[in-house]
Design a protein around this motif. Structure first.
Motif, short mmCIF file in Angstrom:
data_model
loop_
_atom_site.label_atom_id
_atom_site.label_comp_id
_atom_site.label_asym_id
_atom_site.label_seq_id
_atom_site.Cartn_x
_atom_site.Cartn_y
_atom_site.Cartn_z
N PHE A 1 0.82 -1.21 0.00
CA PHE A 1 0.00 0.00 0.00
C PHE A 1 0.85 1.26 0.00
O PHE A 1 0.34 2.35 -0.22
CB PHE A 1 -0.95 0.01 1.19
N PHE B 1 -6.17 -5.64 10.29
CA PHE B 1 -6.03 -4.20 10.50
C PHE B 1 -6.36 -3.82 11.93
O PHE B 1 -7.04 -4.57 12.64
CB PHE B 1 -6.95 -3.45 9.54
N PHE C 1 -16.04 -5.94 6.67
CA PHE C 1 -16.98 -5.22 5.81
C PHE C 1 -18.36 -5.21 6.46
O PHE C 1 -18.96 -6.26 6.65
CB PHE C 1 -17.04 -5.88 4.43
N PHE D 1 -15.20 -13.78 1.12
CA PHE D 1 -14.76 -12.78 0.14
C PHE D 1 -13.40 -13.11 -0.50
O PHE D 1 -13.30 -13.16 -1.74
CB PHE D 1 -14.74 -11.40 0.80
N ALA E 1 -9.44 2.02 5.13
CA ALA E 1 -8.95 0.68 5.47
C ALA E 1 -9.77 -0.42 4.80
O ALA E 1 -9.23 -1.49 4.51
CB ALA E 1 -8.98 0.49 6.99
N TYR E 2 -11.07 -0.15 4.51
CA TYR E 2 -11.88 -1.18 3.88
C TYR E 2 -11.34 -1.55 2.50
O TYR E 2 -11.27 -2.73 2.14
CB TYR E 2 -13.33 -0.72 3.74
N ARG F 1 -8.32 -1.14 1.44
CA ARG F 1 -7.04 -1.83 1.61
C ARG F 1 -7.26 -3.27 2.02
O ARG F 1 -6.60 -4.18 1.51
CB ARG F 1 -6.22 -1.11 2.68
N ALA F 2 -8.20 -3.44 2.95
CA ALA F 2 -8.48 -4.80 3.41
C ALA F 2 -8.90 -5.66 2.24
O ALA F 2 -8.42 -6.79 2.08
CB ALA F 2 -9.56 -4.77 4.48
N ALA F 3 -9.81 -5.12 1.40
CA ALA F 3 -10.29 -5.90 0.27
C ALA F 3 -9.13 -6.26 -0.66
O ALA F 3 -9.03 -7.40 -1.13
CB ALA F 3 -11.35 -5.12 -0.49
N LYS F 4 -8.25 -5.29 -0.90
CA LYS F 4 -7.13 -5.58 -1.80
C LYS F 4 -6.19 -6.60 -1.17
O LYS F 4 -5.69 -7.49 -1.85
CB LYS F 4 -6.36 -4.29 -2.11
#
Ligand SMILES: Nc1ncnc2c1ncn2[C@@H]1O[C@H](COP(=O)(O)OP(=O)(O)O)[C@@H](O)[C@H]1O
Ligand SMILES: [Mg+2]
Lengths: 368, 547
Positions: A62, A91, A97, A108, B443-444, B446-449
């Motif tokens: 990132f 995180f 989600f 997912f 962050a969502y 990023r989390a998905a990626k």
């Protein structure tokens, strides 16, 4: 704990001279060199703002390194986008989600990998059972407690069986008891599954109890990289000594170095024997560090020939399993002694004058 | 239930059932809260609920026919509209009195305009008749006056028709000449209503209308229709009945009875058709009869291109059908405008939400800038840009993309309306989107990626669903504003790009058909509520977030 030696294994993750600057003016990460062996549990420990998250984000893809190279399993990954790196990530606020159920959250990563439905369900179920959340698949994240969300986040990062998992202060939002429990669960899972883990925290207890190796960060540099026991007992510099555990310091000047003994003259004129760690020549200023539990004041227990110092008791605190006594030693009023609460233990009274001493190898002469 | 244990209901410390004491405690709180918001509540009621209620009421209200032609409306009840013949004498005699009264107050033209909405052309009939109707009975009046000049005087009539007590009070009032005190309210003489039914009821109407102003009965000229009514009464009444009438006018009446014996019978219908042939037209009478009720569905029928006819409700003639077309156009164009706003606004909101705060603030000012400019200025700017001799056409011609002779028509049509409205409504889409997107932590994504999703999948599966509440709020806001907009379509829409609201505005300010405007407004309101309901069913109204 697992085998802590990293020397023999080929590095799985490697940082080579990595630098990072966000604004082009200051380096947030300065020349980072780090190699992590396969299956290792490495913790990045350091005060807030020391660049831990930045390192993790560069590893996850990132953030891009301003300079240097990051290798994963021998391949440079600088140009691989995050979604192709196959790194699991937990995180700080879980990032579950909110519009998906727990089971959908877990499915997912499998869906985007085009894994078939039955396979998917099987894996999700196994991952949920693994974190003891089998009954919660149909709930929404908002209907779970913090600890439960934490488990789901963990399960989601593991469900697609990554070889490397990154966790950025995953337990920061939990209360003490839950945190301790989760520390145990995370290490258990990581070792059972044999995955490589990079864990970020600013909590030193967490770092010491969980890791194979701890990298102590400060000011964008690794100050010391060592297993927890080495880190605690043999801090490489005064920052590490201060940051890990409780520590007494006395300021002085090196008088003489004879082999593995340095003679240090404290600022009040007293001479003591220390172990030289990062002092090299007479005349250097030094910060002498002694752990509170290595200080002895019971004459009978002091070793023959041990050097003693005069001390005045300022405060006695009863803490249940231990007693914590604050002393004035060589002008330092924050000198602390910890003693076990044993039947024959002496309880010191404020105002009492005593003599204290320690083994020379417990007293380390560090940088000032 | 949670309030019951094995020993019955749970009780508070003082022994009252817990539920009751809780309700009491809550009630006090609620009352206090209510008192706090009372001023606001009253304000909302007065400025918001009341106008809407008034509009709903006006869309069905239809007092004007029954108020202007009260006698005619009653007499017309028995008329069979399917008979193919215009109504009989009775209706026309009622019409004569009503018209006399209406013309006196000059309200017959208003009625004419009202009925003209339903039956184009009928207003001229009313206008023309208003002038002529005052002369109906002139010939009879002349004959009575020739016989005895006293019939000309209003005192004669008052003395004949008024009761003795009223006359006494009236005389006192005249003597006192007190400023600001009204003439005593007229009362009919005993027995006169039986003796001279037509005359007395006509006079009573005259008295009521006259006294509703500041005029005095004894100073107002008698209506010519009195003489027709009197002649008819005298012709039908027996001599004994006439003799039974008391008061000063008794002798005069006896004398008039003799005079009237020689009169031709009066034909009201002929008198009216002489003024205007329209009164013999069955269609006109059907209109009057259909709209004589105090509440009418007529405005609503009109608003959906239907009309009442003797055969029931049917579609209006082709060339009069405009409203359905306008409603449909308003709906689809508003949806298109909302869609355009969403397409343009979503990326803008996304950029705003993901920029550094300082940069985002500067851009936000640009988004809000249109609010600082007058709506008229913004719309006129589009005229300058889009017109055939405008900036865009000039550039296209200069670039050679468009032939000078075939400049694009981009204004005064639907295209112009869509462009200008999208521009004006864009901030209303961006703001709710932005405020919702601001609450979605990065962050969502990023989390998905990190879980292996490509940037597009991460956006579509994770970010987009969380921005849906903003899309809902923005779309509802834009759509509702769009279907009610009228300034912009008016200025840049030409004939093809106007909305139903332009028609409503026209009926309110130009044609003054407020009932139709209210009916159109009510239908618009109903459509919005219906869409809102559908939205709630499909997306869920909890899924709307303005911030
Ligand atoms: N996106 C960013 N843009 C600019 N500066 C950043 C950004 N992220 C972190 N920093 C800065 O980099 C330094 C290290 O931050 P970080 O890696 O988050 O530290 P840690 O995780 O150890 O607390 C901090 O001084 C922080 O202000
Ligand atoms: Mg951090």
């Amino acid at each position: 704990m697992k085998d802590t030696s990293t020397g023999g294994n080929a590095a799985f993750v490697e940082f080579e001279h990595v630098q990072k600057s966000y604004d082009g003016e200051t380096l947030v990460v300065k020349d980072l060199n780090l190699s992590i062996a396969k299956g290792e549990f490495l913790t990045m420990l350091g005060p807030s703002g020391s660049g831990k998250t930045t390192c993790l984000m560069m590893l996850a893809g990132f953030e891009t390194a301003t300079h240097g190279e990051i290798k994963l399993d021998g391949r440079p990954i600088n140009n691989i986008p995050p979604h192709k790196r196959g790194i699991g990530m937990v995180f700080q606020n879980y990032a579950l989600f909110p519009h998906m159920t727990v089971a959908e959250n877990l499915a997912f990563p499998l869906e985007v990998r085009n894994i078939g439905k039955s396979d998917r369900e099987e894996k999700v179920k196994r991952a949920l059972d693994m974190v003891q959340m089998g009954a919660f698949g149909g709930r929404r994240p908002a209907q779970l407690s913090g600890g439960q969300q934490q488990r789901i986040a963990l399960a989601r990062a593991l469900v697609f069986e990554p070889e490397l998992v990154l966790m950025d202060e995953p337990l920061g939002a939990l209360d003490k008891q839950l945190r301790e429990h989760m520390q145990f669960e995370i290490t258990r899972l990581a070792h059972n599954l044999g995955i490589t883990t990079v864990y970020v925290t600013h909590d030193q207890t967490e770092a010491l109890t969980m890791s194979d190796n701890v990298a102590v960060f400060d000011d964008g540099r690794i100050q010391q990289l060592a297993p927890p026991d080495v880190l605690y007992e043999e801090p490489a510099n005064s920052f590490v000594a201060q940051f890990i555990g409780e520590n007494n310091t006395l300021l002085g000047t090196v008088k003489e170095i004879k082999g593995d003994v340095a003679v240090v003259q404290l600022d009040d004129g007293e001479l003591i024997d220390c172990k030289p760690v990062n002092v090299s020549k007479p005349g250097e200023r030094t910060r002498v560090s002694i752990r509170p539990e290595r200080v002895e004041f019971n004459k009978a227990r002091l070793q023959q020939g041990a050097h003693t110092l005069k001390a005045e008791v300022l405060e006695f605190i009863y803490m249940g399993d231990i007693f914590r006594t604050r002393l004035r030693v060589a002008g330092n009023e924050e000198f602390v002694v910890k003693t076990r609460n044993a039947p024959d233990q002496v309880r010191l009274q404020p105002g009492q004058e005593i003599e204290i001493g320690w083994l020379p190898q417990d007293c380390r002469a560090l940088d000032a | 239930m949670s309030d019951t244990t094995q020993n019955g209901p749970m009780r508070a410390a003082d022994g009252t059932p817990l539920k009751k004491s809780l309700a009491r405690a809550l009630r006090r709180q609620k009352l206090r809260a209510l008192a706090l918001i009372a001023p606001l509540l009253i304000f909302v009621l007065v400025t918001f609920i009341a106008p809407i209620a008034d509009m709903l009421f006006r869309s069905v209200q239809n007092d004007i026919v029954a108020d202007t032609l009260p006698r005619t409306v009653v007499a017309l009840k028995d008329w069979d509209s399917t008979s193919g013949e215009s109504p009989g004498e009775e209706v026309f005699s009622a019409l004569a009195v009503d018209f006399q009264a209406a013309a006196e107050q000059k309200i017959h033209t208003k009625l004419g305009s009202r009925l003209n909405y339903e039956n184009p052309g009928i207003s001229s009939l009313f206008r023309k008749t208003g002038r002529g109707a005052e002369d109906i009975g002139d010939a009879f009046m002349d004959q009575f006056v020739d016989a005895n000049a006293a019939w000309k005087d209003s005192e004669t009539w008052a003395g004949l028709m008024g009761s003795d007590e009223w006359l006494a009070e009236q005389a006192e009032w005249v003597a006192a000449k007190a400023e600001g005190v009204k003439e005593p309210k007229f009362r009919l003489r005993d027995g006169i209503a039986d003796a001279l039914p037509r005359t007395s009821s006509t006079y009573a109407t005259f008295a009521r209308d006259t006294q509703s102003g500041t005029k005095s009965l004894v100073k107002t000229k008698p209506w010519p229709v009195f003489f027709v009514a009197l002649a008819q009464d005298l012709a039908t009444a027996s001599p004994e009945v006439i003799a039974s009438v008391s008061g000063d006018g008794a002798a005069l009446l006896q004398e008039a009875a003799a005079t009237a014996a020689g009169f031709e019978p009066f034909d009201y219908k002929a008198a009216f058709t002489d003024i205007d042939k329209g009164w013999d037209n069955v269609g006109n009478w059907i209109t009057v009869q259909s709209y004589s009720a105090r509440y009418t569905p007529g405005y609503f029928l009109n608003a959906v291109d239907l009309e009442k006819s003797p055969d029931g409700i049917q579609a209006r003639p082709e060339q009069q059908q405009i409203y359905i077309k306008l409603f449909v156009r308003t709906m689809w164009m508003s949806m298109l405008i909302t869609g355009c706003c969403l397409l343009l606004g979503y990326p803008v909101a996304w950029i705003l939400a993901n920029l550094r705060a300082s940069t985002a603030n500067v851009l936000m000012i640009l988004v809000l800038l249109p609010f600082w400019t007058s709506l008229l200025v913004r719309t006129s700017a589009w005229k300058v840009l889009l017109q055939q001799q405008g900036v865009i056409n000039d550039i296209l011609v200069w670039l050679g993309l468009v032939d000078d002779g075939n400049r694009l028509v981009m204004i005064n049509n639907q295209f112009g309306t869509i462009v200008a409205m999208t521009h004006i409504l864009l901030p209303f889409m961006i703001l709710p989107l932005y405020s919702v997107m601001k609450t979605v932590p990065p962050a969502y994504l990023r989390a998905a990626k990190s879980l292996g999703a490509t940037p597009w999948t991460a956006f579509w599966r994770v970010y987009f669903p969380q921005s849906v509440p903003g899309i809902g709020a923005g779309s509802i806001l834009c759509f509702i504003l769009a279907i009610g907009y009228y300034i912009t379509p008016e200025l840049v829409g030409g004939t093809q790009g106007v909305f139903i609201s332009n028609r409503i505005a026209f009926h309110i300010s130009s044609s003054l058909n407020w009932g139709l405007a209210a009916a159109l407004g009510t239908i618009l309101l109903g459509a919005v509520l219906l869409l809102y309901y559908v939205y709630d069913k499909i997306v869920g109204i909890d899924n709307v977030k303005l911030g």
